[in-house]
Scaffold this motif. Structure first.
Motif, PDB file in Angstrom:
ATOM      1  N   ASN A  59      -1.429  -1.271 -10.926  1.00  0.00           N
ATOM      2  CA  ASN A  59      -0.699  -1.479  -9.580  1.00  0.00           C
ATOM      3  C   ASN A  59      -0.949  -0.123  -8.707  1.00  0.00           C
ATOM      4  O   ASN A  59      -0.689  -0.335  -7.457  1.00  0.00           O
ATOM      5  N   LEU A  60      -1.509   0.757  -9.346  1.00  0.00           N
ATOM      6  CA  LEU A  60      -1.619   1.814  -8.533  1.00  0.00           C
ATOM      7  C   LEU A  60      -2.634   1.732  -7.406  1.00  0.00           C
ATOM      8  O   LEU A  60      -2.678   2.348  -6.086  1.00  0.00           O
ATOM      9  N   TRP A  61      -3.766   0.846  -7.498  1.00  0.00           N
ATOM     10  CA  TRP A  61      -4.665   0.878  -6.882  1.00  0.00           C
ATOM     11  C   TRP A  61      -5.387  -0.458  -6.199  1.00  0.00           C
ATOM     12  O   TRP A  61      -5.936  -0.689  -5.479  1.00  0.00           O
ATOM     13  N   ALA A  62      -4.674  -1.406  -7.267  1.00  0.00           N
ATOM     14  CA  ALA A  62      -5.069  -2.883  -7.091  1.00  0.00           C
ATOM     15  C   ALA A  62      -5.050  -3.496  -5.581  1.00  0.00           C
ATOM     16  O   ALA A  62      -6.001  -3.923  -5.278  1.00  0.00           O
ATOM     17  N   GLY A  63      -3.794  -3.327  -5.241  1.00  0.00           N
ATOM     18  CA  GLY A  63      -3.605  -3.691  -3.754  1.00  0.00           C
ATOM     19  C   GLY A  63      -4.528  -3.180  -2.779  1.00  0.00           C
ATOM     20  O   GLY A  63      -4.859  -4.072  -1.573  1.00  0.00           O
ATOM     21  N   SER A  64      -5.125  -2.094  -2.818  1.00  0.00           N
ATOM     22  CA  SER A  64      -5.947  -1.657  -1.722  1.00  0.00           C
ATOM     23  C   SER A  64      -7.190  -2.377  -1.781  1.00  0.00           C
ATOM     24  O   SER A  64      -8.004  -2.532  -0.660  1.00  0.00           O
ATOM     25  N   LEU A  65      -7.550  -3.117  -3.035  1.00  0.00           N
ATOM     26  CA  LEU A  65      -8.727  -3.692  -2.881  1.00  0.00           C
ATOM     27  C   LEU A  65      -8.671  -5.239  -2.561  1.00  0.00           C
ATOM     28  O   LEU A  65      -9.232  -6.043  -1.881  1.00  0.00           O
ATOM     29  N   THR A 106      -4.336  -7.643 -19.567  1.00  0.00           N
ATOM     30  CA  THR A 106      -3.231  -7.382 -18.554  1.00  0.00           C
ATOM     31  C   THR A 106      -3.427  -6.750 -17.479  1.00  0.00           C
ATOM     32  O   THR A 106      -2.596  -7.246 -16.324  1.00  0.00           O
ATOM     33  N   ALA A 107      -4.056  -5.823 -17.101  1.00  0.00           N
ATOM     34  CA  ALA A 107      -4.702  -5.175 -16.092  1.00  0.00           C
ATOM     35  C   ALA A 107      -5.054  -6.184 -15.174  1.00  0.00           C
ATOM     36  O   ALA A 107      -4.983  -6.448 -13.877  1.00  0.00           O
ATOM     37  N   GLN A 195     -14.501  -0.282   2.075  1.00  0.00           N
ATOM     38  CA  GLN A 195     -14.954   1.225   1.642  1.00  0.00           C
ATOM     39  C   GLN A 195     -14.935   1.250   0.291  1.00  0.00           C
ATOM     40  O   GLN A 195     -14.169   0.526  -0.569  1.00  0.00           O
ATOM     41  N   ARG A 196     -15.596   2.362  -0.173  1.00  0.00           N
ATOM     42  CA  ARG A 196     -15.443   2.895  -1.606  1.00  0.00           C
ATOM     43  C   ARG A 196     -14.167   3.130  -1.924  1.00  0.00           C
ATOM     44  O   ARG A 196     -13.173   3.976  -1.187  1.00  0.00           O
ATOM     45  N   LEU A 197     -13.475   2.678  -3.115  1.00  0.00           N
ATOM     46  CA  LEU A 197     -11.994   2.917  -3.478  1.00  0.00           C
ATOM     47  C   LEU A 197     -11.893   4.599  -3.578  1.00  0.00           C
ATOM     48  O   LEU A 197     -12.719   5.262  -4.324  1.00  0.00           O
ATOM     49  N   SER A 198     -11.076   5.155  -3.064  1.00  0.00           N
ATOM     50  CA  SER A 198     -10.873   6.551  -2.908  1.00  0.00           C
ATOM     51  C   SER A 198      -9.444   6.833  -2.785  1.00  0.00           C
ATOM     52  O   SER A 198      -8.409   6.029  -2.579  1.00  0.00           O
ATOM     53  N   PHE A 199      -9.178   8.115  -3.357  1.00  0.00           N
ATOM     54  CA  PHE A 199      -7.458   8.631  -3.227  1.00  0.00           C
ATOM     55  C   PHE A 199      -7.268   8.416  -1.795  1.00  0.00           C
ATOM     56  O   PHE A 199      -5.969   8.166  -1.738  1.00  0.00           O
ATOM     57  N   TYR A 200      -8.118   9.005  -0.855  1.00  0.00           N
ATOM     58  CA  TYR A 200      -7.469   8.942   0.553  1.00  0.00           C
ATOM     59  C   TYR A 200      -7.180   7.477   1.073  1.00  0.00           C
ATOM     60  O   TYR A 200      -6.388   7.245   1.622  1.00  0.00           O
ATOM     61  N   MET A 201      -7.937   6.566   0.470  1.00  0.00           N
ATOM     62  CA  MET A 201      -7.839   5.196   0.784  1.00  0.00           C
ATOM     63  C   MET A 201      -6.536   4.759   0.454  1.00  0.00           C
ATOM     64  O   MET A 201      -5.483   4.195   1.222  1.00  0.00           O
ATOM     65  N   ILE A 202      -6.075   5.101  -1.027  1.00  0.00           N
ATOM     66  CA  ILE A 202      -4.736   4.546  -1.703  1.00  0.00           C
ATOM     67  C   ILE A 202      -3.583   5.172  -0.920  1.00  0.00           C
ATOM     68  O   ILE A 202      -2.796   4.647  -0.808  1.00  0.00           O
ATOM     69  N   ILE A 339      -1.072  -7.170   4.369  1.00  0.00           N
ATOM     70  CA  ILE A 339      -0.847  -6.153   3.387  1.00  0.00           C
ATOM     71  C   ILE A 339      -0.033  -6.592   2.239  1.00  0.00           C
ATOM     72  O   ILE A 339       0.428  -5.922   1.323  1.00  0.00           O
ATOM     73  N   MET A 340      -0.147  -8.036   1.944  1.00  0.00           N
ATOM     74  CA  MET A 340       0.688  -8.551   0.954  1.00  0.00           C
ATOM     75  C   MET A 340       0.394  -8.012  -0.526  1.00  0.00           C
ATOM     76  O   MET A 340       1.099  -7.800  -1.422  1.00  0.00           O
ATOM     77  N   GLY A 341      -1.156  -7.805  -0.740  1.00  0.00           N
ATOM     78  CA  GLY A 341      -1.499  -7.158  -2.065  1.00  0.00           C
ATOM     79  C   GLY A 341      -1.042  -5.769  -2.132  1.00  0.00           C
ATOM     80  O   GLY A 341      -0.603  -5.377  -3.454  1.00  0.00           O
ATOM     81  N   ARG A 342      -1.030  -5.035  -1.254  1.00  0.00           N
ATOM     82  CA  ARG A 342      -0.568  -3.678  -1.459  1.00  0.00           C
ATOM     83  C   ARG A 342       0.998  -3.507  -1.563  1.00  0.00           C
ATOM     84  O   ARG A 342       1.468  -2.624  -2.470  1.00  0.00           O
ATOM     85  N   VAL A 343       1.558  -4.577  -0.963  1.00  0.00           N
ATOM     86  CA  VAL A 343       3.033  -4.257  -1.028  1.00  0.00           C
ATOM     87  C   VAL A 343       3.625  -4.851  -2.497  1.00  0.00           C
ATOM     88  O   VAL A 343       4.309  -4.104  -3.149  1.00  0.00           O
ATOM     89  N   GLY A 344       2.899  -5.920  -2.855  1.00  0.00           N
ATOM     90  CA  GLY A 344       3.218  -6.345  -4.260  1.00  0.00           C
ATOM     91  C   GLY A 344       2.713  -5.400  -5.368  1.00  0.00           C
ATOM     92  O   GLY A 344       3.442  -5.179  -6.351  1.00  0.00           O
TER      93      GLY A 344
END
Length: 410
Positions: A59-65, A106-107, A195-202, A339-344
């Motif tokens: 959940n830390l990063w999945a919503g961003s993708l 589970t992930a 974009q490539r998944l990054s700390f800045y994106m998250i 933004i539903m994925g990020r909120v969830g």
């Protein structure tokens, strides 16, 4: 278009129903596999910790993708990955390998839930969502009722590993059905633009979610309150078996009957929900379902006989059918689909963390005070939270005011 939409709804419901039954089979069979390998109840309990930790990390990063990818393709891919991992798990004898594979599956499941929610929201017109969610609740109830029975039958005639393989097959079939649902992404949408998944994106995505939460305080308050209801239910359920045996003096057979009664309650509640869902506002369904669920827990935790405990279990499962369907509709209506994925994902992270903390706290309290007092405390807190859910639902949802992504982005 209407024919395509109807076919899409039927395929989605079929996919959900098949994977739901498979999940119950997998859940029960996996516990038996670990118990056979180790003979330890602690090893089985560790599965729950592994699952919660894996969900949190995802959940830390999945919503961003999720919000940037093609939802249909993501759902198919996640189902196939999960099917492959579960098939591998069925033939594993190492406890460490099993824990790792359980963490992976589970992930994947943690990423699938917000993806499917976003797809359903984009695919279905608003006026069709309540009916769809009531049918989805009915399928979940059917899976809860039939899944354990099928798992028991498969274990009796085969092995737990056989039952786990069945879940892998169910996931492949679910992915196959999803292949034929419509692609809801607009023309020109392509995953190559991600974009490539990054700390800045998250970090930016988290900021967007927090900004949306500040602009929609009432909506997110209802979301958090209902999530805390889930946390309290999970923590209380973790003590259910011990409470039934130690406090009520039930035998294993009587406890199994309690579970069956709960399954019947879910099925009846879901059936009734499909009949009345269009006639009752979402605010009332959500509030009433939450209050009746909390009331069922209060009845169960204060029970002294099997009959009263059975009535409490039936009421809990009956009411949850309404509450869950109403929550799905609330979520799809008031959370922007962009933004539903990020909120969830972000709020799912908070919920998973709270589940670990509150469940551990309840476990510690059991060692200090009695099990009955701990579960009564849990039920009392549920009553308070459910009353807050109902009050907020009537005040916030009746005066609907959606917040756009453009507004919170500025």
């Amino acid at each position: 278009m209407k024919k395509t939409e109807l076919r899409g709804r039927l395929l989605l419901l079929a996919s959900i129903g098949i994977s739901g039954i498979g999940s119950w089979i997998y859940f029960i069979a996996l516990n038996l596999v670990v118990l056979q390998i180790t003979g330890s109840a602690l090893a089985v309990s560790t599965l729950y910790i592994v699952r919660a930790a894996a969900a949190m990390l995802t959940n830390l990063w999945a919503g961003s993708l999720i919000d940037r990818l093609n939802k249909k393709h993501v759902m198919i891919g996640l189902n196939l990955i999960q099917a492959a991992v579960i098939l591998w798990l069925a033939f594993s004898n190492s406890l460490l390998v099993i824990y790792v594979l359980v963490g992976i599956t589970t992930a994947v499941g943690a990423a699938y839930e917000p993806t499917s929610m976003a797809y359903i929201t984009k695919f279905l017109p608003e006026e069709k969502r309540k009916r769809f969610n009531s049918l989805r609740s009915l399928l979940d109830a059917g899976a809860f009722f039939t899944g354990p029975a099928v798992a028991g039958l498969l274990v009796m005639v085969g092995t737990p590993a056989t039952a786990i393989c069945i879940n892998s097959i169910a996931l492949v079939l679910s992915a196959l059905l999803l292949w034929f649902v419509p692609n809801i992404e607009p023309k020109g949408f392509t995953t190559q633009k991600v974009q490539r998944l990054s700390f800045y994106m998250i970090k930016q995505d988290w900021h967007l979610v927090f900004s949306f939460s500040r602009h929609a305080v009432g909506v997110m308050l209802i979301y958090l309150l209902f999530s805390f209801m889930t946390v309290l239910m999970t923590a209380t359920d973790s003590l259910e078996a011990a409470f039934s045996v130690k406090e009520l003096g039930l035998t294993e057979g009587e406890y199994g009957l309690l579970v069956s009664i709960a399954g019947g309650g879910v099925l009846i509640g879901a059936l009734l929900n499909t009949i009345i869902v269009e006639k009752i506002p979402t605010s009332w369904l959500l509030g009433m379902g939450s209050m009746l669920t909390a009331g069922g827990y209060m009845l169960f935790t204060n029970s002294t006989t099997f009959f009263i405990a059975a009535c409490g279990c039936a009421l809990i499962s009956f009411a949850m059918a309404f509450a869950n369907a109403a929550f799905y509709t609330f979520y799809q209506t008031y959370i922007p689909v962009e933004i539903m994925g990020r909120v969830g994902s972000l709020y799912g992270l908070v919920e998973s963390l709270c589940i670990i903390i509150v469940t551990a706290l309840f476990g510690i309290l059991v060692e200090v005070i009695s099990i009955r007092l701990v579960v009564i405390i849990g039920a009392t807190l549920m009553i308070i939270v459910a009353l807050a859910v109902w009050t907020c639902s009537l005040r916030v949802l009746v005066q609907r005011k959606n917040v756009s992504v453009e507004k919170v982005s500025t």
